[in-house]
Design a protein around this motif. Structure first.
Motif, PDB file in Angstrom:
ATOM      1  N   GLY A  78      -7.372  48.886 119.433  1.00 10.08           N
ATOM      2  CA  GLY A  78      -7.622  49.629 118.383  1.00 10.08           C
ATOM      3  C   GLY A  78      -6.662  49.352 117.219  1.00 10.08           C
ATOM      4  O   GLY A  78      -5.657  48.946 117.434  1.00 10.08           O
ATOM      5  N   THR A  79      -7.076  50.105 116.115  1.00 11.45           N
ATOM      6  CA  THR A  79      -6.406  49.959 115.023  1.00 11.45           C
ATOM      7  C   THR A  79      -4.984  50.535 114.985  1.00 11.45           C
ATOM      8  O   THR A  79      -3.850  50.005 114.528  1.00 11.45           O
ATOM      9  N   ILE A  80      -4.914  51.655 115.643  1.00 13.54           N
ATOM     10  CA  ILE A  80      -3.530  52.438 115.839  1.00 13.54           C
ATOM     11  C   ILE A  80      -2.942  51.817 116.642  1.00 13.54           C
ATOM     12  O   ILE A  80      -1.280  51.631 116.376  1.00 13.54           O
ATOM     13  N   VAL A  81      -3.217  50.908 117.642  1.00  8.36           N
ATOM     14  CA  VAL A  81      -2.456  50.159 118.557  1.00  8.36           C
ATOM     15  C   VAL A  81      -1.838  48.988 117.958  1.00  8.36           C
ATOM     16  O   VAL A  81      -0.653  48.534 117.979  1.00  8.36           O
ATOM     17  N   LEU A  82      -2.494  48.305 117.189  1.00  6.60           N
ATOM     18  CA  LEU A  82      -1.936  47.148 115.919  1.00  6.60           C
ATOM     19  C   LEU A  82      -0.913  47.878 115.314  1.00  6.60           C
ATOM     20  O   LEU A  82       0.026  47.077 115.228  1.00  6.60           O
ATOM     21  N   ARG A  83      -1.089  48.848 115.018  1.00  3.91           N
ATOM     22  CA  ARG A  83       0.043  49.651 114.103  1.00  3.91           C
ATOM     23  C   ARG A  83       1.173  49.785 114.924  1.00  3.91           C
ATOM     24  O   ARG A  83       2.460  49.302 114.339  1.00  3.91           O
ATOM     25  N   GLU A  84       1.013  50.330 116.154  1.00  2.00           N
ATOM     26  CA  GLU A  84       2.096  50.497 116.948  1.00  2.00           C
ATOM     27  C   GLU A  84       2.863  49.101 117.314  1.00  2.00           C
ATOM     28  O   GLU A  84       4.304  49.008 117.305  1.00  2.00           O
ATOM     29  N   GLY A  93      11.131  50.338 106.244  1.00  4.67           N
ATOM     30  CA  GLY A  93      10.968  50.086 104.716  1.00  4.67           C
ATOM     31  C   GLY A  93       9.659  49.804 104.135  1.00  4.67           C
ATOM     32  O   GLY A  93       8.537  50.411 105.026  1.00  4.67           O
ATOM     33  N   ARG A  94       9.425  49.122 103.419  1.00  5.31           N
ATOM     34  CA  ARG A  94       8.110  49.035 102.535  1.00  5.31           C
ATOM     35  C   ARG A  94       7.088  48.640 103.252  1.00  5.31           C
ATOM     36  O   ARG A  94       5.885  49.028 103.361  1.00  5.31           O
ATOM     37  N   GLN A  95       7.506  47.643 104.070  1.00  2.00           N
ATOM     38  CA  GLN A  95       6.432  46.807 105.051  1.00  2.00           C
ATOM     39  C   GLN A  95       5.665  47.792 106.175  1.00  2.00           C
ATOM     40  O   GLN A  95       4.496  47.733 106.281  1.00  2.00           O
ATOM     41  N   ILE A  96       6.527  48.497 106.520  1.00  2.00           N
ATOM     42  CA  ILE A  96       5.958  49.713 107.496  1.00  2.00           C
ATOM     43  C   ILE A  96       5.158  50.512 106.774  1.00  2.00           C
ATOM     44  O   ILE A  96       3.948  51.234 107.501  1.00  2.00           O
ATOM     45  N   ALA A  97       5.286  50.923 105.821  1.00  2.20           N
ATOM     46  CA  ALA A  97       4.624  51.883 104.831  1.00  2.20           C
ATOM     47  C   ALA A  97       3.304  51.301 104.822  1.00  2.20           C
ATOM     48  O   ALA A  97       2.247  51.958 104.707  1.00  2.20           O
ATOM     49  N   VAL A  98       3.431  50.024 104.196  1.00  2.00           N
ATOM     50  CA  VAL A  98       2.141  49.393 103.989  1.00  2.00           C
ATOM     51  C   VAL A  98       1.119  49.236 105.160  1.00  2.00           C
ATOM     52  O   VAL A  98       0.025  49.458 105.263  1.00  2.00           O
TER      53      VAL A  98
END
Length: 605
Positions: A78-84, A93-98
């Protein structure tokens, strides 16, 4: 050998019911909608069939079954897993915010899609009633009423859980896919040349011959792949192998049926509904049983989407991107079986409103697809970022190619915005704005509370504790982390001199793994002061009372903080209203009310 094969088949059958309901019911409306806009000439029929075949091959088989499903955390997707996964790979930094922004957008689009899917699935199936002799003149409002009643019953039964019903979903969908395959094969026999449509030549020729008009047809072709994202999102429920094996069967059934519908168009031209027209022409005596089967399949498809929405919202709650909501657990052995009442009734209200606004399934198709292509594009971008940071960099060119195809479909779907597609944006904007306000509000609230560091707190604490007038028993204080003391604890202990003989700071930390629970007790932070840290995966259901008993804590009282927010900022007012309307921390974890003591802290934001 038999004992090894049986579970595999069970997993495949369960996948039919729990994963493939949405994409499996796409043949009800996909080609009907496309040929309502495109002349059914032999060249166009072959071109569109080819586009449908390659859309499912690239966007479902390549993007989800091959690329996305190779990425997971303990089997979860899922999307949240890809984020994790990405957060672990990137520097703060900025990459994690994006990445966080993209995942919020993906989650919101999926939730918006959760409204349109039940509406279009149920309505399109019910509309097949007009082909029953004697019901030809059934008014559209009557069909909407029947569809709305089915939707109300579906959402009403969510509270009792789908654990028992889920065992019947798989076999019903097996019959459904068998019916699609058989009807497709029989229809293909009249025009066997349609099988050649699997060649990409016809897709390229159609796009070349029709120019911009052909390009915008892609916004309807995408309907054949809606529900493809469920392969990855539901991976945690059944595992990767059963879903991929089941998809090979489902893919074959869908392709055969689409080719059969194409053959029917070549023989009979377009009808009000191609699938229903094909079945009625082929076997009139089986039409009513097929219609009943269709309605059952669309209910199962809607059920799968509702369960998926509950899972996504639960992930959002535990990863702190969404407000706390009351969650009920409807199964003793399946962790995925949960019920969130507030989400259930909001979904039902939105589904009925969408039915009333669009009235017909072909009108609904005008709004359908934008959210799906948006979700697929965001998934593609995140997949590229992950593979470019792993040892499987050779997959990056394939991921880029698939994502470019996603972007092409997304651009094609933009023309739907003035024709109802804006509803996808409206529906997705509600959870998206809620997520933004909640995540930023939490950070702003934490700064405004000005928590005290443990060392400073202990100076005053030790002086009061040493006086010896402590209350017998154990008191629990909930904190975000053991070494940071929130203002309500300072107010309770230092200002009000409420100190028990044993005081325990309890903090619950959600890890970036989906499952696993472990606890760590740190004793002797101060005189009579300990800290318990519970580390749990973001999909775990925590029984906090059970954990406390296991480690020998028999609390007398449980203190928790309540923030009374004073603000003139409009966004923070919304944040404050959400906090008041949703359950607080202790209600979410179902702690015993008789032991709870809320301590109010006035906060200016």
């Amino acid at each position: 050998m038999k004992s090894i094969q049986e579970p595999a088949w069970k997993g495949i059958v369960r996948s039919f019911g729990l994963v493939f309901g949405d994409i499996g019911t796409s043949p009800i409306y996909t080609l009907t909608v496309i040929f309502a806009l495109t002349k059914p000439t032999p060249d166009n029929v072959m071109g569109i069939l080819s586009l449908v075949f390659w859309t499912m091959t690239i966007l479902v088989t390549a993007e989800y079954a091959w690329l996305a499903m190779a990425l997971g955390r303990k089997g979860e997707g899922g999307t949240i897993v890809l984020r994790e996964i990405l957060i672990r790979m990137l520097k703060p930094g900025r990459q994690i915010a994006v990445i966080s922004f993209l995942s919020y957008l993906g989650v919101s689009l999926l939730l918006g899609d959760g409204v349109i899917t039940p509406a279009i699935s149920i309505l399109s199936a019910v509309e097949g009633m007009v082909l029953i002799p004697g019901l030809e003149y059934l008014h559209q409002w009557s069909l909407i009423l029947i569809a709305a009643v089915i939707a109300v019953m579906l959402f009403f039964f969510q509270y009792w859980g789908t654990d028992r019903m889920a065992s019947a979903f798989g076999p019903i969908m097996v019959v459904w896919f068998l019916a699609l395959s058989v009807s497709g094969v029989v229809s293909i026999a009249s025009h066997p040349e349609v099988v050649a449509a699997v060649s990409p030549f016809y897709a390229v020729k159609f796009l070349a011959d029709n120019g911009f008009a052909g390009f915008f047809v892609l916004s309807e072709v995408i309907l054949c792949a809606t529900g493809g994202e469920a392969l990855y999102a539901d991976m945690g429920h059944l595992g990767r192998k059963p879903i991929i094996r089941a998809w090979s069967i489902v893919f074959f059934a869908l392709v055969i049926n689409y080719l059969g519908q194409g053959a029917y168009v070549l023989s009979h031209g377009t009808a009000k509904n191609l699938l229903f027209g094909m079945i009625q022409e082929m076997a009139p005596m089986f039409y009513i049983p097929f219609l009943i089967l269709t309605i059952m399949a669309t209910i199962i498809a809607s059920q799968a989407m509702i369960s998926g929405v509950f899972s996504v919202v639960y992930q959002g709650i535990t990863t702190r991107i969404m407000p706390l909501l009351k969650v009920d657990y409807t199964s003793t052995h399946l962790k995925s079986q949960i019920y969130i009442g507030s989400v259930n009734w909001m979904l039902l209200g939105a589904v009925i409103c969408i039915m009333l606004i669009f009235r017909k399934s072909e009108n609904l198709a005008a709004a359908y697809g934008l959210a799906v292509t948006g979700t697929m594009t965001l998934t593609g971008i995140m997949i590229i970022m992950i593979y470019s940071r792993t040892t499987k960099k050779w997959k990056v060119p394939f991921a880029v190619l698939v994502t470019l195809v996603d972007v092409v479909f997304l651009i094609a779907c933009l023309n739907k915005i003035p024709h109802g597609g804006y509803w996808s944006i409206v529906l997705a904007s509600i959870p998206f704005v809620t997520i933004l306000i909640w995540t930023r509000g939490q950070r702003a609230l934490y700064r405004a509370l000005r928590p005290l560091d443990l060392e400073t707190f202990l100076i005053a604490y030790e002086q009061i504790y040493s006086k010896g007038s402590n209350i017998p028993g154990t008191a629990l204080f909930f904190t975000r982390e053991a070494r940071v003391v929130p203002p309500y604890v300072v107010h309770c202990v230092i200002s009000s001199n409420i100190i028990y003989s044993r005081n325990v700071f309890v903090s619950i930390v959600r890890t970036d793994e989906p499952f696993g629970v472990k606890q760590q007790m740190t004793e002797g932070l101060g005189s009579g002061l300990d800290a318990l840290e519970v580390m749990a995966g973001y999909m775990e259901i925590i029984d906090l009372e059970k954990i406390l008993k296991e480690i020998g804590i028999r609390e007398k009282v449980i203190f928790y903080g309540i923030e009374d927010i004073d603000t003139t900022n409009f966004a923070w007012r919304i944040f404050s209203t959400i906090k008041k309307l949703t359950p607080n921390f202790v209600k979410f974890y179902k702690l015993p009310p008789s032991k709870l003591q809320g301590v109010v802290t006035r906060v200016e934001m």
